[in-house]
Design a protein around this motif. Sequence first.
Motif, PDB file in Angstrom:
ATOM      1  N   ALA A  84       0.826  -1.222   0.000  1.00 40.64           N
ATOM      2  CA  ALA A  84       0.000   0.000   0.000  1.00 40.64           C
ATOM      3  C   ALA A  84       0.849   1.256   0.000  1.00 40.64           C
ATOM      4  N   GLN A  85       2.194   1.067   0.073  1.00 41.10           N
ATOM      5  CA  GLN A  85       3.050   2.250   0.149  1.00 41.10           C
ATOM      6  C   GLN A  85       2.709   3.041   1.409  1.00 41.10           C
ATOM      7  N   TYR A  86       2.562   2.305   2.511  1.00 42.74           N
ATOM      8  CA  TYR A  86       2.178   2.952   3.762  1.00 42.74           C
ATOM      9  C   TYR A  86       3.425   3.451   4.476  1.00 42.74           C
ATOM     10  N   PHE A  87       3.691   4.733   4.343  1.00 39.51           N
ATOM     11  CA  PHE A  87       4.845   5.348   4.990  1.00 39.51           C
ATOM     12  C   PHE A  87       4.327   6.556   5.774  1.00 39.51           C
ATOM     13  N   PRO A  88       3.994   6.356   7.063  1.00 39.19           N
ATOM     14  CA  PRO A  88       3.395   7.454   7.830  1.00 39.19           C
ATOM     15  C   PRO A  88       4.300   8.686   7.852  1.00 39.19           C
ATOM     16  N   THR A  89       3.700   9.844   7.828  1.00 38.81           N
ATOM     17  CA  THR A  89       4.473  11.089   7.791  1.00 38.81           C
ATOM     18  C   THR A  89       5.051  11.395   9.176  1.00 38.81           C
ATOM     19  N   PRO A  90       6.376  11.546   9.292  1.00 34.66           N
ATOM     20  CA  PRO A  90       6.973  11.856  10.603  1.00 34.66           C
ATOM     21  C   PRO A  90       6.555  13.252  11.104  1.00 34.66           C
ATOM     22  N   LEU A 110      -9.595  17.941   3.953  1.00 32.08           N
ATOM     23  CA  LEU A 110      -9.678  16.576   3.434  1.00 32.08           C
ATOM     24  C   LEU A 110      -8.279  15.965   3.444  1.00 32.08           C
ATOM     25  N   GLU A 111      -8.161  14.745   3.982  1.00 32.55           N
ATOM     26  CA  GLU A 111      -6.922  13.946   3.866  1.00 32.55           C
ATOM     27  C   GLU A 111      -7.314  12.730   3.034  1.00 32.55           C
ATOM     28  N   PRO A 112      -6.950  12.706   1.733  1.00 35.59           N
ATOM     29  CA  PRO A 112      -7.511  11.685   0.845  1.00 35.59           C
ATOM     30  C   PRO A 112      -6.745  10.370   0.741  1.00 35.59           C
ATOM     31  N   SER A 113      -5.645  10.210   1.479  1.00 35.39           N
ATOM     32  CA  SER A 113      -4.928   8.918   1.533  1.00 35.39           C
ATOM     33  C   SER A 113      -4.389   8.848   2.952  1.00 35.39           C
ATOM     34  N   ALA A 114      -5.328   8.771   3.888  1.00 44.80           N
ATOM     35  CA  ALA A 114      -5.060   9.167   5.275  1.00 44.80           C
ATOM     36  C   ALA A 114      -4.242   8.193   6.095  1.00 44.80           C
ATOM     37  N   GLY A 115      -4.077   6.942   5.619  1.00 44.02           N
ATOM     38  CA  GLY A 115      -3.349   5.969   6.431  1.00 44.02           C
ATOM     39  C   GLY A 115      -3.983   5.882   7.805  1.00 44.02           C
ATOM     40  N   SER A 116      -3.159   5.842   8.851  1.00 45.95           N
ATOM     41  CA  SER A 116      -3.749   5.811  10.186  1.00 45.95           C
ATOM     42  C   SER A 116      -3.757   7.204  10.809  1.00 45.95           C
ATOM     43  N   GLY A 117      -3.537   8.243   9.978  1.00 45.91           N
ATOM     44  CA  GLY A 117      -3.906   9.586  10.409  1.00 45.91           C
ATOM     45  C   GLY A 117      -2.812  10.495  10.918  1.00 45.91           C
ATOM     46  N   ALA A 118      -1.556  10.292  10.512  1.00 45.62           N
ATOM     47  CA  ALA A 118      -0.486  11.167  11.015  1.00 45.62           C
ATOM     48  C   ALA A 118      -0.809  12.643  10.729  1.00 45.62           C
ATOM     49  N   ILE A 119      -1.274  12.924   9.508  1.00 48.26           N
ATOM     50  CA  ILE A 119      -1.570  14.313   9.140  1.00 48.26           C
ATOM     51  C   ILE A 119      -2.960  14.701   9.662  1.00 48.26           C
ATOM     52  N   ILE A 133     -10.205   9.882   3.583  1.00 44.97           N
ATOM     53  CA  ILE A 133     -10.441   8.729   2.715  1.00 44.97           C
ATOM     54  C   ILE A 133      -9.200   7.854   2.838  1.00 44.97           C
ATOM     55  N   GLU A 134      -9.416   6.564   2.941  1.00 47.88           N
ATOM     56  CA  GLU A 134      -8.292   5.623   3.008  1.00 47.88           C
ATOM     57  C   GLU A 134      -8.763   4.309   2.401  1.00 47.88           C
ATOM     58  N   ARG A 135      -7.953   3.768   1.487  1.00 45.51           N
ATOM     59  CA  ARG A 135      -8.367   2.561   0.769  1.00 45.51           C
ATOM     60  C   ARG A 135      -8.304   1.320   1.648  1.00 45.51           C
ATOM     61  N   ASP A 136      -7.376   1.331   2.602  1.00 43.64           N
ATOM     62  CA  ASP A 136      -7.166   0.123   3.403  1.00 43.64           C
ATOM     63  C   ASP A 136      -8.034   0.145   4.673  1.00 43.64           C
ATOM     64  N   ALA A 155     -12.324   3.898   0.793  1.00 39.94           N
ATOM     65  CA  ALA A 155     -12.566   3.977  -0.649  1.00 39.94           C
ATOM     66  C   ALA A 155     -11.263   4.223  -1.396  1.00 39.94           C
ATOM     67  N   ASP A 156     -11.325   3.987  -2.713  1.00 39.76           N
ATOM     68  CA  ASP A 156     -10.205   4.354  -3.576  1.00 39.76           C
ATOM     69  C   ASP A 156     -10.389   5.824  -3.936  1.00 39.76           C
ATOM     70  N   PHE A 157      -9.501   6.659  -3.465  1.00 37.60           N
ATOM     71  CA  PHE A 157      -9.669   8.099  -3.680  1.00 37.60           C
ATOM     72  C   PHE A 157      -9.718   8.450  -5.168  1.00 37.60           C
ATOM     73  N   LEU A 158      -8.933   7.735  -5.965  1.00 37.08           N
ATOM     74  CA  LEU A 158      -8.837   8.097  -7.384  1.00 37.08           C
ATOM     75  C   LEU A 158     -10.165   7.913  -8.121  1.00 37.08           C
ATOM     76  N   MET A 171      -2.043  16.157   2.396  1.00 33.91           N
ATOM     77  CA  MET A 171      -1.901  14.764   1.983  1.00 33.91           C
ATOM     78  C   MET A 171      -0.455  14.294   1.829  1.00 33.91           C
ATOM     79  N   ASN A 172      -0.305  12.999   1.919  1.00 36.77           N
ATOM     80  CA  ASN A 172       0.949  12.321   1.588  1.00 36.77           C
ATOM     81  C   ASN A 172       0.542  11.038   0.885  1.00 36.77           C
ATOM     82  N   PRO A 173       0.328  11.117  -0.429  1.00 40.06           N
ATOM     83  CA  PRO A 173      -0.219   9.969  -1.161  1.00 40.06           C
ATOM     84  C   PRO A 173       0.859   8.940  -1.476  1.00 40.06           C
TER      85      PRO A 173
HETATM   86  C1  LIG Z   1       2.476   7.215   2.165  1.00 36.72           C
HETATM   87  S1  LIG Z   1       1.087   6.545   3.055  1.00 36.72           S
HETATM   88  C2  LIG Z   1       0.647   8.011   3.921  1.00 36.72           C
HETATM   89  C3  LIG Z   1      -0.350   7.816   5.017  1.00 36.72           C
HETATM   90  C4  LIG Z   1      -0.798   9.137   5.659  1.00 36.72           C
HETATM   91  N1  LIG Z   1      -1.270  10.067   4.635  1.00 36.72           N
HETATM   92  C5  LIG Z   1       0.339   9.782   6.420  1.00 36.72           C
HETATM   93  O1  LIG Z   1       0.795  10.811   5.978  1.00 36.72           O
HETATM   94  O2  LIG Z   1       0.772   9.227   7.430  1.00 36.72           O
HETATM   95  C6  LIG Z   1      -0.086   6.411   1.731  1.00 36.72           C
HETATM   96  C7  LIG Z   1      -1.469   5.913   2.139  1.00 36.72           C
HETATM   97  O3  LIG Z   1      -2.331   5.985   0.998  1.00 36.72           O
HETATM   98  C8  LIG Z   1      -3.202   4.864   1.000  1.00 36.72           C
HETATM   99  N2  LIG Z   1      -3.658   4.697  -0.384  1.00 36.72           N
HETATM  100  C9  LIG Z   1      -2.957   4.181  -1.422  1.00 36.72           C
HETATM  101  N3  LIG Z   1      -3.693   4.252  -2.543  1.00 36.72           N
HETATM  102  C10 LIG Z   1      -4.886   4.823  -2.202  1.00 36.72           C
HETATM  103  C11 LIG Z   1      -6.060   5.157  -2.924  1.00 36.72           C
HETATM  104  N4  LIG Z   1      -6.143   4.934  -4.238  1.00 36.72           N
HETATM  105  N5  LIG Z   1      -7.084   5.733  -2.260  1.00 36.72           N
HETATM  106  C12 LIG Z   1      -6.996   5.985  -0.934  1.00 36.72           C
HETATM  107  N6  LIG Z   1      -5.920   5.681  -0.190  1.00 36.72           N
HETATM  108  C13 LIG Z   1      -4.878   5.106  -0.822  1.00 36.72           C
HETATM  109  C14 LIG Z   1      -2.337   3.734   1.535  1.00 36.72           C
HETATM  110  O4  LIG Z   1      -3.122   2.683   2.060  1.00 36.72           O
HETATM  111  C15 LIG Z   1      -1.516   4.460   2.607  1.00 36.72           C
HETATM  112  O5  LIG Z   1      -2.170   4.419   3.847  1.00 36.72           O
END
Ligand SMILES: C[S@@+](CC[C@H](N)C(=O)[O-])C[C@H]1O[C@@H](n2cnc3c(N)ncnc32)[C@H](O)[C@@H]1O
Length: 317
Positions: A84-90, A110-119, A133-136, A155-158, A171-173
């Motif tokens: 998922a490219q899950y790299f939480p933002t420090p 709006l945080e559209p790829s929110a992961g577990s919410g660092a931002i 929004i978070e796909r996972d 959901a899939d943000f795209l 965001m940090n997509p």
């Molecule tokens: C680099 S992490 C960043 C997580 C968070 N934004 C943060 O800054 O800690 C990218 C996140 O995007 C989610 N993601 C990847 N593709 C996505 C999509 N199409 N729609 C929504 N979320 C997606 C991943 O599951 C992952 O949690």
Amino acid sequence: MRIPTDVLAVLSDRTRTDGHRLVLVGPRLTPALYQRVNEVLEAVGGRWTKTEGAHLFPVDAAEALAPVLTTGEVVTLGEKRTLAQYFPTPDPVVGRLIALAALEPGMTVLEPSAGSGAIATAAAARGAIVDCIERDPGYATDLLDTHVVRRVQVADFLTTPANPGYDRVLMNPPFTRGTDMAHVTHALRFLKPDGLLVSVMSWAVAEQTGSTIAFRKLVEQRGGLVEALPARAFAQSGTTVDTVLVTIPATRPADARPTVWPVRDLLTQDVEELGNPADIAAEIVADLRKAIAAFEEVAATLAKPEPITAPGTVEAT
Ligand SMILES: C[S@@+](CC[C@H](N)C(=O)[O-])C[C@H]1O[C@@H](n2cnc3c(N)ncnc32)[C@H](O)[C@@H]1O
């Protein structure tokens, strides 16, 4: 991973679901077996919730479990991180991102790829009203557990229809194969006309290549700003990829200046020449200590009384 047969047997024969709830029925499992069953439930978004006496899911529990039972396979949280490219933002990067956003209490974010919410959680802590929004489903559940954001959509943000109702998009997509550019371009459609987007992006967007032309043009047309993040800014999250912070207004401001793209050579040179500030400080302290010791030696020598020597004799040293 392939799910071991004893775990699969528990999941198919000893679970009961009711909407978002899942309970384990029958005799108590051994702690080791429970742990392995729980790993699978967590991987598909379930979280043991003591007050409910059940695993709660952000989606229908039976639907979440169905693919696991059909295939006998699951992607564990560890495997998911990479996929998922899950790299939480420090924290330092979150702080800078929020400063660039000039976030104020009451703003909608709006945080559209929110992961577990660092931002998202940091924005909420500053009084913003945050939708995510978070796909996972697993990461979405972690975020829901914080109870600080207004909404979390799995959901899939795209493919999420645009809704231009937000003051800020933070965001940090994911970055793979230029997906960060696709995410940011779509995210701009969620801003109010006076809104502002700030995103962590791959350093790749700062480079003029065939695949970045359209995106760079968009940033320049909007009067966007691009700032290099320090090298290894995401090392603690498990990646050494170089990154930038990109700020893009919904509408080009009247006083917009030309976009200045950072140059990698300068960044590398700075890092190589200056090194780690803590190491530099330690080196300066060591040098000062040596200098003080040398001065003390000189002072001690000067303080010694001059030996009185008779003319023509040589003093033994
Ligand atoms: C680099 S992490 C960043 C997580 C968070 N934004 C943060 O800054 O800690 C990218 C996140 O995007 C989610 N993601 C990847 N593709 C996505 C999509 N199409 N729609 C929504 N979320 C997606 C991943 O599951 C992952 O949690």
